[in-house]
Design an enzyme around this catalytic site. Structure first.
Site, short mmCIF file in Angstrom:
data_model
loop_
_atom_site.label_atom_id
_atom_site.label_comp_id
_atom_site.label_asym_id
_atom_site.label_seq_id
_atom_site.Cartn_x
_atom_site.Cartn_y
_atom_site.Cartn_z
N ASP A 337 71.27 84.85 -50.50
CA ASP A 337 69.90 84.68 -51.00
C ASP A 337 69.57 85.88 -51.88
OD1 ASP A 337 67.19 84.26 -51.45
OD2 ASP A 337 66.82 83.51 -49.43
N ARG A 339 66.81 86.04 -53.97
CA ARG A 339 65.45 85.92 -54.48
C ARG A 339 64.64 87.20 -54.27
NH1 ARG A 339 63.98 80.29 -51.65
NH2 ARG A 339 65.19 81.36 -50.01
#
EC number: 4.1.99.12
Length: 425
Positions: A337, A339
């Site tokens: 991930d 983000r």
């Protein structure tokens, strides 16, 4: 509650060549780092840091400095759970002995901060660990790396700091916690601040987004105001779909229903059944419309949890061959991930949001936003729309990424999971 000092005092102390203590979020590392400006490094400062910390001394640097000095990542795929960007260790080439003494490390730190330094001024590996700070500092990543660079820059110094975690004197096998750090700060006359305070200060005094356009958007879930933003550092465009008055004469910005939605072309536009993104977006819009007040923030640049569209398609190939969504990313040398919610937090603040009920099944998203001074009073779960194509993906999100998803073990194609939205909502 632990007494804290002002950001202004910390900045003044950094500028004067003193050390300060910076505490991060309790849901993150929950540690206090001793920090000073690298260009102010002295043998005495370094010796003090070594005495009271883990001794793993790091020098956070602006990304442009890392590029100029040829400081490459320590490992091609960053697997650090907090995303700390370690680079190859260095020593100053000249003016040092073995490189490990307080005097030698102070020399290396000052050289790293010197704008006239070049890559050839250092030997690799060494005894000082340079770290690459995110552009945008703590507004992009609420870590000690970024805090050190921000404090140095705010003090009018070169964007380079020195950091290390303070060790507990009560339990030498662990790191010092907030109350003990306050005592330590008072004993040594040091300022004690939090990264959250630094974020709040920068957010009040700086701006890293620009509101560009606003238009009325009628949708099948009702009418929204679409407010377009661009992020100054990344030149990425984002859109906030706003319903009702968030802040104004009749609203104070509190208790706002908010969805921060990551861009997903395949799910949101093409209706792919491999993920639940499209159904989550539709559900969020429906819930905000039903409430009559809220924000659906559509974050561009988050495709495939931040790895990009083409990489996401490559992971789909690997998933079809048997890998789950996490292993597929890692096999391609990509983080599970990637983000970043800092820009999203600034947009929410610009919209007037002060406290929110966050629409998400992902507890990590709460942590990602909480560090930016936004008060999350409740995490509101989104309904799950499972099918034969995405059930394994959803189970992986639950089992390996900590998403709060219930009912998956009882799934079969002919049964809708509890709470699933139908078309009439």
């Amino acid at each position: 509650m632990t007494r804290l000092d002002s950001v202004e005092r910390a900045v003044a102390d950094i500028g004067a060549g003193k050390a300060v203590i910076v505490i991060d979020d309790e849901d993150r590392e929950n540690e206090g780092d001793l920090i000073f400006a690298a260009e102010k490094a002295t043998p005495e400062l370094v010796a003090f840091m070594v005495r009271y910390t883990s001794g793993y001394l790091c020098v956070p640097l602006d990304g442009a400095v890392c590029d100029r000095l040829g400081l490459l990542p320590m490992y091609a795929v960053n697997q650090d759970k907090h995303g700390t960007a370690y680079t190859v260790t260095v020593d100053a080439k000249n003016g040092v002995g073995t490189g490990i003494s307080a005097s030698d490390r102070a020399t290396t730190m000052r050289l790293l901060a010197d704008p006239a330094s070049v890559a050839e001024d250092f030997t690799r590996p060494g005894h000082v660990v340079p770290l690459r700070a995110k552009d945008g500092g703590v507004l992009r990543r609420p870590g000690h790396t970024e805090a050190a660079v921000d404090l140095a820059r705010m003090a009018g110094l070169q964007p380079a700091g020195a950091i290390c975690e303070i060790v507990s004197r009560k339990d030498e096998g662990s790191m010092a916690q907030t109350d003990e750090l306050r005592v330590f700060a008072d004993e040594h006359g040091l300022a004690l601040i939090t990264i959250a305070d630094l974020i709040e200060w920068r957010r009040k005094h700086e701006k890293h987004i620009e509101r560009v356009a606003e238009a009325r958007i009628p949708t099948r879930r009702g009418e929204f105001r679409a407010i377009g933003y661009t992020s100054i550092y990344e030149n990425v465009e984002h859109v906030a779909l706003v319903r009702g008055e968030i802040a104004g004469p009749n609203s104070d910005g509190d208790d706002v229903l908010v969805r921060v939605h990551s861009e997903c072309l395949t799910g949101d536009v093409f209706g792919s059944r491999r993920c639940d993104c499209g159904s989550q977006l539709d559900a969020a819009m429906a819930m905000v419309a039903r409430e009559g007040r809220g924000v659906v923030l559509y974050m561009r640049g988050h495709e495939g949890r931040g790895i990009g569209l083409l990489h996401k398609l490559q992971t789909y190939q690997l998933q079809d061959a048997g890998d789950d969504t996490v292993d597929a990313n890692l096999k391609l040398g990509l983080p599970a991930d990637a983000r970043d919610y800092g820009i999203g937090a600034q947009i929410l603040v610009d919209l007037g949001v002060r406290s929110m009920r966050l629409l998400t099944n992902n507890p990590a998203k709460r942590v990602g936003l909480d560090g930016y001074g936004l008060h999350i009073i409740e995490r509101v779960p989104l309904p799950v729309r499972a099918n034969a194509e995405n059930i394994r993906y959803l189970m992986t999100k639950r089992d390996r990424m900590g998403h709060d998803l219930t009912g998956l073990d009882d799934f079969h194609e002919s049964v809708h999971l509890p709470g699933e939205f139908g078309g009439a909502l």
